[in-house]
Scaffold this motif. Structure first.
Motif, PDB file in Angstrom:
ATOM      1  N   ILE A 196       0.940  -1.167  -0.004  1.00  9.49           N
ATOM      2  CA  ILE A 196      -0.104   0.065  -0.079  1.00  9.49           C
ATOM      3  C   ILE A 196       0.937   0.972   0.000  1.00  9.49           C
ATOM      4  O   ILE A 196       1.695   1.376   0.773  1.00  9.49           O
ATOM      5  N   THR A 197       0.661   2.241  -0.986  1.00  6.60           N
ATOM      6  CA  THR A 197       1.629   3.409  -0.973  1.00  6.60           C
ATOM      7  C   THR A 197       0.721   4.520  -1.448  1.00  6.60           C
ATOM      8  O   THR A 197      -0.195   4.362  -2.319  1.00  6.60           O
ATOM      9  N   HIS A 198       1.006   5.860  -0.874  1.00  3.46           N
ATOM     10  CA  HIS A 198       0.525   6.917  -1.442  1.00  3.46           C
ATOM     11  C   HIS A 198       1.246   7.420  -2.553  1.00  3.46           C
ATOM     12  O   HIS A 198       0.820   8.501  -3.434  1.00  3.46           O
ATOM     13  N   ALA A 199       2.544   6.882  -2.871  1.00  6.71           N
ATOM     14  CA  ALA A 199       3.619   7.446  -4.023  1.00  6.71           C
ATOM     15  C   ALA A 199       3.530   6.832  -5.203  1.00  6.71           C
ATOM     16  O   ALA A 199       3.561   5.584  -5.113  1.00  6.71           O
ATOM     17  N   LEU A 200       2.850   7.519  -6.178  1.00  7.75           N
ATOM     18  CA  LEU A 200       2.682   6.945  -7.605  1.00  7.75           C
ATOM     19  C   LEU A 200       4.230   6.539  -7.988  1.00  7.75           C
ATOM     20  O   LEU A 200       3.972   5.249  -8.569  1.00  7.75           O
ATOM     21  N   ASP A 201       5.104   7.201  -7.835  1.00  6.09           N
ATOM     22  CA  ASP A 201       6.229   6.986  -8.246  1.00  6.09           C
ATOM     23  C   ASP A 201       7.039   5.663  -7.737  1.00  6.09           C
ATOM     24  O   ASP A 201       7.659   4.707  -8.263  1.00  6.09           O
ATOM     25  N   GLU A 202       6.889   5.372  -6.419  1.00  7.70           N
ATOM     26  CA  GLU A 202       7.019   4.333  -5.773  1.00  7.70           C
ATOM     27  C   GLU A 202       6.142   2.992  -6.359  1.00  7.70           C
ATOM     28  O   GLU A 202       6.878   1.832  -6.612  1.00  7.70           O
ATOM     29  N   ALA A 203       5.023   3.149  -6.355  1.00  8.72           N
ATOM     30  CA  ALA A 203       4.320   2.031  -6.981  1.00  8.72           C
ATOM     31  C   ALA A 203       4.864   1.630  -8.254  1.00  8.72           C
ATOM     32  O   ALA A 203       4.706   0.506  -8.940  1.00  8.72           O
ATOM     33  N   ALA A 204       4.990   2.701  -9.257  1.00 11.82           N
ATOM     34  CA  ALA A 204       5.430   2.577 -10.498  1.00 11.82           C
ATOM     35  C   ALA A 204       6.681   1.860 -10.664  1.00 11.82           C
ATOM     36  O   ALA A 204       6.744   1.000 -11.739  1.00 11.82           O
ATOM     37  N   MET A 205       7.692   2.057  -9.687  1.00 14.74           N
ATOM     38  CA  MET A 205       8.945   1.280  -9.926  1.00 14.74           C
ATOM     39  C   MET A 205       8.811  -0.082  -9.161  1.00 14.74           C
ATOM     40  O   MET A 205       9.614  -0.884  -9.997  1.00 14.74           O
ATOM     41  N   GLU A 231      14.455  -8.377 -12.920  1.00 17.05           N
ATOM     42  CA  GLU A 231      15.713  -7.564 -12.251  1.00 17.05           C
ATOM     43  C   GLU A 231      15.671  -6.245 -12.486  1.00 17.05           C
ATOM     44  O   GLU A 231      16.830  -5.675 -12.610  1.00 17.05           O
ATOM     45  N   ARG A 232      14.585  -5.511 -12.099  1.00 18.01           N
ATOM     46  CA  ARG A 232      14.611  -4.042 -11.942  1.00 18.01           C
ATOM     47  C   ARG A 232      15.179  -3.422 -10.965  1.00 18.01           C
ATOM     48  O   ARG A 232      15.351  -3.936  -9.878  1.00 18.01           O
ATOM     49  N   ASP A 233      15.628  -2.096 -10.947  1.00 18.68           N
ATOM     50  CA  ASP A 233      15.888  -1.132  -9.798  1.00 18.68           C
ATOM     51  C   ASP A 233      15.553  -0.063 -10.297  1.00 18.68           C
ATOM     52  O   ASP A 233      14.563   0.263 -10.777  1.00 18.68           O
ATOM     53  N   SER A 234      15.961   1.125  -9.336  1.00 20.14           N
ATOM     54  CA  SER A 234      15.199   2.573  -9.627  1.00 20.14           C
ATOM     55  C   SER A 234      15.730   3.210 -10.858  1.00 20.14           C
ATOM     56  O   SER A 234      15.004   4.194 -11.139  1.00 20.14           O
ATOM     57  N   ARG A 235      16.529   2.723 -11.628  1.00 18.67           N
ATOM     58  CA  ARG A 235      16.837   3.215 -12.906  1.00 18.67           C
ATOM     59  C   ARG A 235      15.746   3.173 -13.865  1.00 18.67           C
ATOM     60  O   ARG A 235      15.655   3.975 -14.984  1.00 18.67           O
ATOM     61  N   VAL A 236      14.809   2.352 -13.383  1.00 15.85           N
ATOM     62  CA  VAL A 236      13.552   2.197 -14.487  1.00 15.85           C
ATOM     63  C   VAL A 236      12.754   3.683 -14.401  1.00 15.85           C
ATOM     64  O   VAL A 236      11.930   4.021 -15.327  1.00 15.85           O
ATOM     65  N   GLU A 238      14.042   6.403 -15.101  1.00  9.03           N
ATOM     66  CA  GLU A 238      14.549   7.149 -16.351  1.00  9.03           C
ATOM     67  C   GLU A 238      13.718   6.871 -17.574  1.00  9.03           C
ATOM     68  O   GLU A 238      14.046   7.414 -18.643  1.00  9.03           O
ATOM     69  N   THR A 239      12.887   5.867 -17.752  1.00 11.54           N
ATOM     70  CA  THR A 239      12.377   5.252 -18.731  1.00 11.54           C
ATOM     71  C   THR A 239      11.063   5.997 -19.267  1.00 11.54           C
ATOM     72  O   THR A 239      10.355   6.680 -18.433  1.00 11.54           O
ATOM     73  N   THR A 240      10.771   6.104 -20.560  1.00  6.79           N
ATOM     74  CA  THR A 240       9.583   6.481 -20.935  1.00  6.79           C
ATOM     75  C   THR A 240       8.458   5.673 -20.317  1.00  6.79           C
ATOM     76  O   THR A 240       7.412   6.429 -20.079  1.00  6.79           O
ATOM     77  N   ARG A 241       8.539   4.347 -20.371  1.00  5.85           N
ATOM     78  CA  ARG A 241       7.614   3.443 -19.923  1.00  5.85           C
ATOM     79  C   ARG A 241       7.129   4.117 -18.343  1.00  5.85           C
ATOM     80  O   ARG A 241       5.844   3.973 -17.940  1.00  5.85           O
ATOM     81  N   PHE A 242       8.094   4.588 -17.478  1.00  6.45           N
ATOM     82  CA  PHE A 242       7.839   4.987 -16.149  1.00  6.45           C
ATOM     83  C   PHE A 242       6.969   6.157 -16.419  1.00  6.45           C
ATOM     84  O   PHE A 242       6.057   6.361 -15.431  1.00  6.45           O
ATOM     85  N   GLY A 243       7.151   6.917 -17.159  1.00  5.52           N
ATOM     86  CA  GLY A 243       6.305   8.140 -17.297  1.00  5.52           C
ATOM     87  C   GLY A 243       5.067   8.027 -17.810  1.00  5.52           C
ATOM     88  O   GLY A 243       3.882   8.439 -17.243  1.00  5.52           O
ATOM     89  N   GLU A 244       4.797   7.217 -18.548  1.00  5.72           N
ATOM     90  CA  GLU A 244       3.580   6.636 -19.280  1.00  5.72           C
ATOM     91  C   GLU A 244       2.927   6.120 -17.804  1.00  5.72           C
ATOM     92  O   GLU A 244       1.314   6.340 -17.768  1.00  5.72           O
ATOM     93  N   ILE A 245       3.401   5.030 -16.971  1.00  4.07           N
ATOM     94  CA  ILE A 245       2.650   4.596 -16.014  1.00  4.07           C
ATOM     95  C   ILE A 245       2.149   5.592 -15.046  1.00  4.07           C
ATOM     96  O   ILE A 245       1.059   5.627 -14.765  1.00  4.07           O
ATOM     97  N   THR A 246       3.111   6.508 -14.504  1.00  6.48           N
ATOM     98  CA  THR A 246       2.637   7.506 -13.820  1.00  6.48           C
ATOM     99  C   THR A 246       1.576   8.527 -14.207  1.00  6.48           C
ATOM    100  O   THR A 246       0.706   8.691 -13.369  1.00  6.48           O
ATOM    101  N   ALA A 247       1.724   8.801 -15.516  1.00  3.18           N
ATOM    102  CA  ALA A 247       0.645   9.466 -16.101  1.00  3.18           C
ATOM    103  C   ALA A 247      -0.716   9.028 -16.131  1.00  3.18           C
ATOM    104  O   ALA A 247      -1.827   9.424 -15.785  1.00  3.18           O
ATOM    105  N   ARG A 248      -0.690   7.576 -16.330  1.00  2.00           N
ATOM    106  CA  ARG A 248      -2.121   6.936 -16.202  1.00  2.00           C
ATOM    107  C   ARG A 248      -2.585   6.926 -14.948  1.00  2.00           C
ATOM    108  O   ARG A 248      -3.667   7.097 -14.452  1.00  2.00           O
ATOM    109  N   LEU A 249      -1.654   6.522 -13.900  1.00  3.02           N
ATOM    110  CA  LEU A 249      -2.200   6.606 -12.669  1.00  3.02           C
ATOM    111  C   LEU A 249      -2.750   7.837 -12.095  1.00  3.02           C
ATOM    112  O   LEU A 249      -3.850   8.023 -11.674  1.00  3.02           O
TER     113      LEU A 249
END
Length: 268
Positions: A196-205, A231-236, A238-249
């Motif tokens: 459970i999180t209130h942080a969209l970037d945390e959930a997206a990562m 095998e992901r880490d916080s560098r995700v 930096e990706t376009t996909r991360f921006g797409e996910i947070t925007a949709r959220l």
């Protein structure tokens, strides 16, 4: 399709409103299957029932309606064997060292002392606390104390780990780094994680899938597959996909967040 580790069917939670005779419909109905070994995060506006949902899965609260199954068995009114819970609040005991804090729960299990010590040593190493094994909570940062709480859950070898905003009090940079530690923990243990999180970037990562909840009564409006490699880490971030996910959220949550604070979205 992977089998369900946890299944919720028609789960609803209502609370009596003290002194009024009224009832608060806090949650549901919610239908959700958690897959074995996945990382599932839930986001939603304040007061939407996110923590209530976690408490129902943990056996800390009984649903008013519906059913919750863990590994095919109904969850009763206590935390089932194989489930570990970590809350946002610092739950370390100030009079115990890091080692003794982590060892505490293991003393209730029928284990040899050597196995207890081995489990604790592994958890301390995994959480990067080796240098502070004999320190006390007052000598640790907030993030390190939270790692102690996670380690105390980890040594019990849970198959399902429930995290209720465990990094909510930390700054942005520390949260991202702590998120990396949780991802390592998830990969090493193979446990299913429900966050459970209130942080969209945390959930997206962090998550394989993200459930988006409506304003109260909380229902699942959307479930987003992130598509990340295991095998992901916080560098995700930096990706376009991360921006797409947070925007949709945010697109899903904006109007619901306005409802939660008593405002109505203006037409575009």
């Amino acid at each position: 399709m992977a089998s369900a580790h946890v299944s919720l069917t028609g789960v609803t939670k209502r609370f009596d409103r003290p002194g009024t005779g009224g009832v608060v419909h806090a949650l549901g109905p919610v239908d959700l299957d958690l897959r074995v070994g996945e990382f599932f995060a839930v986001v939603g506006p304040s007061g939407c029932g996110k923590s209530t949902l976690l408490e129902v899965i943990a056996g800390l609260a009984e649903p008013s309606d519906g059913a919750v199954l863990f590994e095919g068995k109904p969850i009763g009114s206590r935390v089932p064997e194989g489930v570990g819970v970590v809350f946002q609040e610092d739950a370390s005991f100030p009079w115990l060292s890091v080692t003794d804090n982590i060892l505490l729960g293991l003393r209730k299990l029928p284990l040899q002392e050597a196995e207890r010590r081995e489990r604790v040593a592994r958890a301390i190493e995994m959480m990067g606390l080796g240098e502070f094994a004999h320190s006390y909570p007052a000598q640790l940062s907030g993030g390190m104390r939270q790692r102690v709480c996670i380690a105390r859950t980890l040594v019990m070898a849970p198959r399902l780990i429930l995290l209720d905003e465990p990094f909510g009090a930390l700054d942005q940079q520390t949260r991202l780094l702590m998120g990396e530690e949780v991802l390592k923990l998830w990969r090493q243990t193979g446990a299913t994680i429900f966050l459970i999180t209130h942080a969209l970037d945390e959930a997206a990562m962090l998550a394989d899938r993200i459930g988006v909840m409506s304003a109260r009564p909380g229902r699942l409006m959307d479930v987003i597959e992130t598509g990340w490699a295991r095998e992901r880490d916080s560098r995700v971030v930096e990706t376009t996909r991360f921006g797409e996910i947070t925007a949709r959220l945010w697109k899903s949550l904006r109007s619901e967040s306005l409802k939660a604070i008593g405002k109505v979205d203006a037409p575009s």
